[in-house]
Design a protein around this motif. Structure first.
Motif, short mmCIF file in Angstrom:
data_model
loop_
_atom_site.label_atom_id
_atom_site.label_comp_id
_atom_site.label_asym_id
_atom_site.label_seq_id
_atom_site.Cartn_x
_atom_site.Cartn_y
_atom_site.Cartn_z
N LEU A 517 1.17 -0.71 -0.05
CA LEU A 517 -0.12 -0.33 -0.05
C LEU A 517 0.68 1.22 -0.36
O LEU A 517 0.42 2.48 0.18
N CYS A 518 2.46 0.69 -0.47
CA CYS A 518 2.86 2.65 0.12
C CYS A 518 2.74 2.77 -1.55
O CYS A 518 3.94 1.97 -2.00
N PRO A 519 2.58 3.84 -2.47
CA PRO A 519 3.04 4.25 -3.83
C PRO A 519 4.34 4.16 -3.85
O PRO A 519 5.35 3.88 -4.83
N PHE A 520 5.55 5.03 -3.07
CA PHE A 520 6.50 5.03 -3.10
C PHE A 520 7.48 3.74 -3.01
O PHE A 520 8.42 3.50 -4.21
N GLY A 521 7.19 3.33 -2.82
CA GLY A 521 7.28 1.38 -2.32
C GLY A 521 7.03 0.68 -3.80
O GLY A 521 8.08 0.14 -4.35
N ALA A 522 5.33 0.52 -4.54
CA ALA A 522 5.83 0.36 -5.04
C ALA A 522 6.65 0.37 -6.34
O ALA A 522 6.46 0.37 -7.14
N LEU A 523 6.60 1.96 -6.52
CA LEU A 523 7.69 2.94 -7.35
C LEU A 523 8.28 1.87 -7.12
O LEU A 523 9.20 2.27 -8.90
N GLN A 524 9.00 1.76 -6.31
CA GLN A 524 10.51 0.98 -6.49
C GLN A 524 10.76 0.07 -6.87
O GLN A 524 11.76 -0.77 -7.61
N GLU A 525 9.35 -0.85 -6.90
CA GLU A 525 9.46 -2.10 -7.00
C GLU A 525 9.23 -1.98 -8.51
O GLU A 525 9.77 -3.13 -9.79
#
Length: 705
Positions: A517-525
């Motif tokens: 649920l973390c947008p920046f975490g998703a961007l990193q992935e």
């Protein structure tokens, strides 16, 4: 620092020290109050204006100007925090300097101080300064709402709408509410308007019903007339140098209006009939009121170009000196009761938010306009009014609190909340049922990437619901200054996610937010997917260095919370360790050092997978600490995990599996890779060996270290 069940975490003595420090600061900090003295006021109101003596009862300064040899009040100046300390997203109320004229108009609005994160080294304070400047010239007598960006340029009324700011919707609502609530408090005390309906809900009594003719209603004063003769109009305009312009005899009516309040059944049913009155009551919202105005004179106040559903420019309902927002209902307008004069008519809707009290006297005003000059004609206006009052027995009056302003964003963002709620409802069964979709490596991989795309695009960039350490800073500041957490209610999507994350912390730990649920975490992935085609090899961080680096985020978290509790602006600076504002809230449109930092973290992610999340994220650190309250060690393990099998440990890109095979839950991001492996007989080494030996083994949860 000491080793916990599955890794390092702050020692008990450090936690007790920080808790004691915060409590001491809580007890020592003063309540929020205005900060401007006379010298400060004089900087905002220099000569020829003069700052008078501060009011003895209220923190209000009269601002004087010289006229005709004497001084008169130009405005009353005050700070919003003294009257409406509504906390913003920095946890403390914005402090606005407001200058309110004797007529209720805003002479000036300035920002004295604020801690709104989006305007601190984000958008910058200039958009906020421009936002509050829109209030100059508007009236506190009218409700003012925050529209979308460029709302006024798109046709919204400049009299009661200010343009919002992209990426700062919640903050601008808080500021708008602060300005209006403080101004209304001062207006009631100093200007004498708007006090008659404060704290009341007034509705028509449904059992006060009887069938009456128009003549009977008029005899009781329940139907009133506003008549202006040619002579009266000519006398009013003669002071402006205009000669007679009305047609017909002097005593003939120039304008003739019949008007009545319709919510009272004895009036509404008598004028509209049973069926149409019922339809009107169904169309009105809770707390709304309806006023009928019929024009049967030569002068039509609606005008031939009047647009149904708009606000009549020449008709005004006022009460207690306050102009009430009355808008045409755009409904069928024919077939009035016998005896009702013929002519164009309107039904004006007054919303409950206007604070209108139909049981108290009110006034209908018509504005008549004439022109002077031919080449560049000047418009001259004069107002003509008639009072209206109904007996108290027709109404039910109940004390009530004003509706909270935070309800507006919940209504406005209902669709976004619905979409996020559905997504969360779909995620839970996937994470709970480990032998379902999770056990299918290919299908689960597609699902995970799709959900991360939703998190990045919809939750992050569209709904602007990136959770942040800024919220925790706001909580600490709110606790230390005004003890009010209402600011959380102005950002519904984020509050919904916070609620879900707090529940998931108790069940699964930190990983649900950080991994899903973390947008920046998703961007990193998604950025990490580029490593393979770019032939970038991951850097293996030595175990000892890795353990040390993981403590940095806890130290950063402690520094931020202590600075916030101490009221230090250092907390805002330290919070910039998060790139969320740059990458998600502001779409990388920011000063180059912040953009370079955020891009640098994404590049680091290509070499050290989610290095920011593992080593620097203060929000992740707070969730890791709170996640130790989880109820379940939910990831299945086998006795062979760790010895001899190390497959899950090797595959775990987060380094959340110990050499012993145990799970380090505070560092687990719930990617579910190890769960997929342990349920896959083609990947799980113990299963492969057991199958060769003709045996079947089942995974079992193993207590965490």
């Amino acid at each position: 620092m000491t080793a916990g069940r599955n890794g390092l975490h702050p020692t008990p003595w450090l936690r007790r020290f920080l808790a004691g420090l915060v409590m001491a600061l809580l007890a020592s900090l003063p309540a929020v109050a205005g900060q401007l003295d006379r010298a400060g006021m004089e900087k905002y109101f220099p000569a020829p204006l003069v700052v008078g003596e501060r009011d003895e009862a209220l923190p209000v300064w009269p601002i004087l100007k010289q006229a005709a040899g004497s001084y008169e009040v130009f405005a009353y100046a005050f700070e919003s925090v003294d009257f409406a300390p509504i906390p913003g997203f920095g946890g403390t109320p914005p402090d606005l300097l407001v200058a309110l004229g004797p007529d209720g108009a805003f002479r000036d609005v300035k920002v004295v101080s604020h801690h709104e994160p989006v305007f601190l080294e984000g958008l910058g304070s200039e958009p906020l300064f421009a936002f509050v400047e829109q209030y100059v010239g508007m009236s506190a007598r009218r409700p003012i709402r925050v529209g979308r960006p460029n709302a006024r340029g798109s046709g919204a009324s400049p009299q009661n709408t200010v343009d919002g700011i992209s990426m700062a919707t919640a903050s601008t609502r808080v500021i708008n509410e602060s300005i209006l609530a403080a101004s209304l408090a001062v207006a009631r005390a100093k200007l004498g308007f708007g006090a008659t309906h404060a704290g009341l809900t007034v509705g028509a009594r449904p059992d006060a019903d009887e069938s009456l003719t128009v003549s009977e209603l008029s005899a009781r004063g329940w139907v009133r007339r506003l008549t202006v003769t040619n002579r009266q109009a000519d006398e009013a305009f003669r002071e402006a140098g205009l000669t007679a312009a009305g047609d017909g005899p002097p005593e003939a009516p120039l304008t003739d209006l019949t008007f009545a309040y319709l919510n009272a059944p004895a009036i509404g049913r008598s004028l509209l009939g049973l069926e149409r009155f019922g339809a009107l009551m169904r169309e009105l919202g809770p707390g709304d009121h309806a006023v009928m105005v019929v024009s049967h004179g030569p002068e039509n106040p609606l005008g031939e170009d009047f647009v149904l559903g708009s606000i009549p420019e020449r008709l005004t309902v006022t009460q207690g000196g306050l102009a009430v927002n009355a808008r045409d209902m755009a409904i069928e307008r024919r077939g009035g009761a016998p005896g009702l004069p013929d002519g164009p008519w309107t039904i004006l809707r007054i919303t409950g938010a206007a604070g209108f009290d139909p049981s108290a006297p009110w006034t209908l005003t018509e504005r008549i306009v004439r022109e002077r000059g031919q080449i560049f004609p000047e418009k001259i206006a004069r107002d003509f009014s008639a009072d209206y009052a109904l007996p108290a027995r027709l109404f039910i009056r109940e004390a009530a609190e004003a509706g909270p302003s935070w309800t507006d964003p919940w209504r406005a963002r209902g669709p976004e909340l619905g979409v996020i709620a559905l997504a969360l409802a779909g995620l839970v069964p996937v994470l709970v049922r480990q032998t379902g979709l999770v056990a299918d490596r290919r299908r689960f991989s597609v699902f995970r990437l799709a959900f991360l795309a939703f998190t990045l695009v919809f939750v992050g960039w569209y709904a602007q619901a990136q959770l942040s350490i800024v919220t925790l800073i706001g909580l600490v500041r709110a606790a230390t200054v005004i003890h009010d957490l209402a600011f959380l209610l102005y950002d519904p999507p984020s509050l919904l996610l916070w609620g879900f994350v707090l529940v998931s912390l108790v069940i699964w730990g930190r990983g649900t937010f950080c991994g899903w649920l973390c947008p920046f975490g998703a961007l990193q992935e998604f950025v990490a997917l580029l490593a393979k085609p770019l032939r970038i090899r991951q850097v293996a961080v030595p175990p000892r260095l890795d353990r040390w680096l993981r403590q940095v985020k806890y130290g950063l978290l402690a520094g931020i919370l202590v600075a916030a509790a101490a009221g230090s602006p250092l907390a805002d600076s330290l919070a910039e360790a998060e790139p969320f504002k740059t990458a998600i809230t502001l779409y990388f449109v920011r000063a180059w050092p912040f953009v370079a930092y955020a891009v640098g973290l994404l590049i680091l992610n290509l070499f050290v997978y989610k290095g920011f999340c593992r080593y620097l994220c203060p929000l992740g650190a707070s969730l890791a600490v709170l996640g130790r309250l989880r109820l379940l060690d939910w990831i299945p393990r086998r006795a062979e995990c760790g010895s001899p099998c190390q497959l899950c440990k090797v595959r775990c890109r987060y380094g959340a599996i110990r050499p012993t095979g145990r799970i380090d839950y505070p560092e687990c991001f719930q990617c579910m890779d190890c769960v997929t492996i342990i349920h896959d007989p083609g990947q799980c080494v113990p299963q492969v060996v057991a199958r060769r030996r003709g045996k079947r083994i089942l995974p079992q949860p193993v207590a965490a270290e």
